[in-house]
Scaffold this active site. Structure first.
Site, PDB file in Angstrom:
ATOM      1  N   TRP A 157     -12.109 -34.733  63.129  1.00  0.00           N
ATOM      2  CA  TRP A 157     -13.289 -35.487  62.707  1.00  0.00           C
ATOM      3  C   TRP A 157     -12.878 -36.467  61.629  1.00  0.00           C
ATOM      4  O   TRP A 157     -12.085 -36.126  60.755  1.00  0.00           O
ATOM      5  CB  TRP A 157     -14.354 -34.518  62.184  1.00  0.00           C
ATOM      6  CG  TRP A 157     -15.699 -35.137  62.040  1.00  0.00           C
ATOM      7  CD1 TRP A 157     -16.253 -35.622  60.894  1.00  0.00           C
ATOM      8  CD2 TRP A 157     -16.663 -35.348  63.065  1.00  0.00           C
ATOM      9  NE1 TRP A 157     -17.502 -36.113  61.130  1.00  0.00           N
ATOM     10  CE2 TRP A 157     -17.787 -35.958  62.481  1.00  0.00           C
ATOM     11  CE3 TRP A 157     -16.689 -35.076  64.441  1.00  0.00           C
ATOM     12  CZ2 TRP A 157     -18.919 -36.312  63.211  1.00  0.00           C
ATOM     13  CZ3 TRP A 157     -17.821 -35.416  65.155  1.00  0.00           C
ATOM     14  CH2 TRP A 157     -18.912 -36.017  64.544  1.00  0.00           C
ATOM     15  N   CYS A 171     -11.657 -34.636  56.043  1.00  0.00           N
ATOM     16  CA  CYS A 171     -12.498 -35.581  55.312  1.00  0.00           C
ATOM     17  C   CYS A 171     -13.949 -35.308  55.667  1.00  0.00           C
ATOM     18  O   CYS A 171     -14.336 -35.390  56.837  1.00  0.00           O
ATOM     19  CB  CYS A 171     -12.117 -37.019  55.685  1.00  0.00           C
ATOM     20  SG  CYS A 171     -13.140 -38.276  54.881  1.00  0.00           S
ATOM     21  N   VAL A 172     -14.735 -34.961  54.651  1.00  0.00           N
ATOM     22  CA  VAL A 172     -16.164 -34.724  54.827  1.00  0.00           C
ATOM     23  C   VAL A 172     -16.899 -35.753  53.962  1.00  0.00           C
ATOM     24  O   VAL A 172     -16.903 -35.636  52.735  1.00  0.00           O
ATOM     25  CB  VAL A 172     -16.564 -33.289  54.423  1.00  0.00           C
ATOM     26  CG1 VAL A 172     -18.046 -33.062  54.682  1.00  0.00           C
ATOM     27  CG2 VAL A 172     -15.713 -32.268  55.159  1.00  0.00           C
ATOM     28  N   ILE A 173     -17.490 -36.743  54.616  1.00  0.00           N
ATOM     29  CA  ILE A 173     -18.205 -37.801  53.905  1.00  0.00           C
ATOM     30  C   ILE A 173     -19.639 -37.346  53.661  1.00  0.00           C
ATOM     31  O   ILE A 173     -20.283 -36.792  54.552  1.00  0.00           O
ATOM     32  CB  ILE A 173     -18.154 -39.115  54.710  1.00  0.00           C
ATOM     33  CG1 ILE A 173     -16.686 -39.560  54.864  1.00  0.00           C
ATOM     34  CG2 ILE A 173     -18.992 -40.203  54.028  1.00  0.00           C
ATOM     35  CD1 ILE A 173     -16.473 -40.735  55.783  1.00  0.00           C
ATOM     36  N   THR A 186     -27.341 -36.134  54.649  1.00  0.00           N
ATOM     37  CA  THR A 186     -27.780 -34.744  54.527  1.00  0.00           C
ATOM     38  C   THR A 186     -26.842 -33.991  53.594  1.00  0.00           C
ATOM     39  O   THR A 186     -25.816 -34.507  53.165  1.00  0.00           O
ATOM     40  CB  THR A 186     -27.791 -34.051  55.903  1.00  0.00           C
ATOM     41  OG1 THR A 186     -26.446 -33.950  56.381  1.00  0.00           O
ATOM     42  CG2 THR A 186     -28.648 -34.818  56.896  1.00  0.00           C
ATOM     43  N   HIS A 226     -24.983 -31.504  54.434  1.00  0.00           N
ATOM     44  CA  HIS A 226     -23.982 -30.774  55.216  1.00  0.00           C
ATOM     45  C   HIS A 226     -22.644 -30.711  54.498  1.00  0.00           C
ATOM     46  O   HIS A 226     -21.938 -29.718  54.577  1.00  0.00           O
ATOM     47  CB  HIS A 226     -23.807 -31.407  56.606  1.00  0.00           C
ATOM     48  CG  HIS A 226     -22.984 -32.656  56.591  1.00  0.00           C
ATOM     49  ND1 HIS A 226     -23.468 -33.864  56.148  1.00  0.00           N
ATOM     50  CD2 HIS A 226     -21.697 -32.865  56.935  1.00  0.00           C
ATOM     51  CE1 HIS A 226     -22.514 -34.775  56.227  1.00  0.00           C
ATOM     52  NE2 HIS A 226     -21.432 -34.202  56.704  1.00  0.00           N
ATOM     53  N   ARG A 264      -8.665 -43.382  49.332  1.00  0.00           N
ATOM     54  CA  ARG A 264      -7.906 -42.168  49.008  1.00  0.00           C
ATOM     55  C   ARG A 264      -7.034 -41.685  50.167  1.00  0.00           C
ATOM     56  O   ARG A 264      -6.441 -40.619  50.107  1.00  0.00           O
ATOM     57  CB  ARG A 264      -8.879 -41.066  48.569  1.00  0.00           C
ATOM     58  CG  ARG A 264      -9.473 -41.371  47.207  1.00  0.00           C
ATOM     59  CD  ARG A 264     -10.802 -40.674  46.979  1.00  0.00           C
ATOM     60  NE  ARG A 264     -11.317 -40.970  45.644  1.00  0.00           N
ATOM     61  CZ  ARG A 264     -11.948 -42.101  45.325  1.00  0.00           C
ATOM     62  NH1 ARG A 264     -12.159 -43.042  46.229  1.00  0.00           N
ATOM     63  NH2 ARG A 264     -12.386 -42.295  44.084  1.00  0.00           N
TER      64      ARG A 264
END
Length: 159
Positions: free
Chosen positions: A31, A89-91, A95, A97, A136
């Protein structure tokens, strides 16, 4: 110090252990692949630069950052793997999440590290937006993949 104040690709190189005979697993979330591929390239390059052999680096892909813990556990179960680097990577988005995923991944990787007595490195970006992620992942703030790989190397020097 935040990564906005320090380049992720610059670190102290004193007392670096010999990793020429160490085996690394790099677990990469698919992802946000534009970002995670850049993180992988940085991690791989840094491992090679500091003495790891290409044949001693294994890549494992998982669907997303949430699955990094399971991927890390599968690699930690292998006796020949000395350190695991987890990249994702969690943007933030619209929400919450990201709060749940990031907390679960951080806790999961910590648990795997302690259970198997091996370095399991949290190389997950948690930016507010896509541009912060790009900055980054080889952009103006360096590459978190570089930092994660160097952290794995340094952790192997702890006796």
């Amino acid at each position: 110090m935040s990564s906005a104040d320090k380049n992720l690709s610059v670190f102290s190189t004193k007392e670096i252990p010999d990793v020429s005979n160490k085996n690394f697993a790099i677990v990469v979330a698919e992802w946000n692949s534009e970002i995670t591929e850049a993180l992988f390239e940085g991690a791989y390059k840094t491992l090679i630069e500091y003495g790891a052999k290409a044949e001693n680096i294994t890549r494992v892909d998982v669907p997303g950052s949430y699955e990094l813990s399971f991927g890390a556990q599968k690699m930690a179960q292998k006796a020949q793997v000395d350190a695991i680097i987890c990249l994702g990577c969690v943007i933030q988005g619209e929400t919450k999440h990201n709060d749940y995923i990031n907390h679960a991944v951080a806790q999961g990787l910590t648990n795997v590290s302690l259970k198997y007595d091996k370095p399991v490195i949290f190389g997950v970006l948690t930016p507010n937006d896509q541009q912060q992620a790009i900055d980054r992942a080889g952009g103006i703030h360096g590459n978190k993949g570089d930092e994660a790989a160097f952290t794995a190397i340094k952790m192997l020097g702890i006796n």
